[in-house]
Design an enzyme around this catalytic site. Sequence first.
Site, short mmCIF file in Angstrom:
data_model
loop_
_atom_site.label_atom_id
_atom_site.label_comp_id
_atom_site.label_asym_id
_atom_site.label_seq_id
_atom_site.Cartn_x
_atom_site.Cartn_y
_atom_site.Cartn_z
N SER A 44 0.81 -1.22 0.00
CA SER A 44 0.00 0.00 0.00
C SER A 44 0.84 1.27 0.00
CB SER A 44 -0.93 0.02 1.22
OG SER A 44 -0.18 -0.04 2.41
N ASP A 342 -4.13 8.00 7.90
CA ASP A 342 -5.05 7.07 8.55
C ASP A 342 -4.25 6.19 9.51
OD1 ASP A 342 -3.82 5.18 6.95
OD2 ASP A 342 -5.53 4.86 5.62
N HIS A 345 -1.01 4.81 7.17
CA HIS A 345 -0.44 5.41 5.95
C HIS A 345 -0.12 6.89 6.12
CE1 HIS A 345 -2.89 1.91 4.59
NE2 HIS A 345 -1.72 1.63 4.06
#
Length: 370
Positions: A44, A342, A345
Amino acid sequence: MSSLQLVFPLVLIFNLIFIIQHYSCDAQDLKRCRFDAIYQLGDSISDTGNSIVEIPQAYHARFPYGQTINKATGRPSDGLLMIDYIAQSAGLPLLEPYENPNSSFSHGVDFSVAGVTASTVKTLIKWHIPLPYSNNSLSVQVKWLKKHLSTFCNVKKDCHTKLKSALFMVGTIGANDYDFAFFQGKSIEDVKKVMVPRVMQTIKTAIQKVIDYGAFRVVVPGIFQLGCTPSLLTAFSSNNSVYDARGCLKDYNDFFMYHNNHLQVALQKIRKKNPHVRIIYGDIYGALQWVLDNLSNLGFKSFKKSCCGIGGKFNFSPSLEKMCGAHGVPVCSNPKEHVFWDGGHFSHQASKYLSKWLIKDILPKLHCST
Ligand SMILES: *[C@@H]1O[C@H](CO)[C@@H](O)[C@H](O)[C@H]1NC(C)=O
Ligand SMILES: *[C@@H]1O[C@H](CO)[C@@H](O)[C@H](O)[C@H]1NC(C)=O
Ligand SMILES: *[C@@H]1O[C@H](CO)[C@@H](O)[C@H](O)[C@H]1NC(C)=O
Ligand SMILES: *[C@@H]1O[C@H](CO)[C@@H](O)[C@H](O)[C@H]1NC(C)=O
């Protein structure tokens, strides 16, 4: 062309001001390497939109994700990721996601998928670690790369010539293997003993394949201090936790450093086997350390609390209904002041500084002429 490109001039101007203010004596970017393409493999941290093709209902497919660049692209951030800043620094367009049929791959491809592990699904099942998001893995991305490269070069020599000016990024990868294990209740000691050697082998195999396909410059980022993320802090803080000077989970950060140390030893071995290839460790851990050492200088006011989220000490709750993107979950008023967007991240702003540091660190090691 995506409307994302509308924000380029703004971002560039911003970067320019930053460079003048902070880097006037060592302004440098990747342009002098004259890369013509970047190929990115990973999770990610570098996913520019693959996972939302697999899972269109994912929260990061929609606002508030992407709010800073006015477009929800599937990047798990309020804006850009480190790989975007790296592409900009190289003077290339942003990488587009491999799995999206609308993507164009004129200057490279992003194969990264959020939630992806280094280990295969089979290996993880053997370790009794179920896969929550993607059944993809590093070896799948390596296969995609091979398939993609076969569309524009064929014999080995031809590929070596055509990829002479390409940059390959292998990672961040492996963090999810460990995180999933920790969330399954596995101990750090167990993970060190059982998983790390196997994850190393998997990463080594992937790098060797990338080199065999014709890569000449390969950057292999390590794992950052996940023990500082709202997600791990929420899950693993206990009365027995040991914290470092910044209030991060020391044992976990030491573990991620352990992975990084082993990764660097592995890279040394790959270098010996491939003396013609530049293989560079991407020190994301060092980059985040620099950001943490300079938090207030860089305009950050908060680093352990997520900007988008709700609940607990770290503005994060592990339930799906309370995560960033769920209905009614608030977003902080100034994401620029947050290191974490978040639970796990980086914000657009943090990614900018992290990539600045990283580029400065890898540039001399790339040995680009002039
Ligand atoms: C590709 O573009 C078409 C037409 O704009 C759009 O309907 C479709 O959703 C896009 N596909 C993806 C995966 O984004
Ligand atoms: C992997 O996931 C995709 C999408 O969820 C699914 O279509 C596919 O069947 C899965 N493959 C395996 C081997 O589980
Ligand atoms: C930690 O200690 C406090 C005070 O003794 C107690 O109330 C709390 O339940 C403990 N938390 C955990 C996770 O053990
Ligand atoms: C970052 O922190 C280091 C060490 O405290 C300091 O020497 C340096 O000047 C700081 N850099 C910036 C850009 O604030």
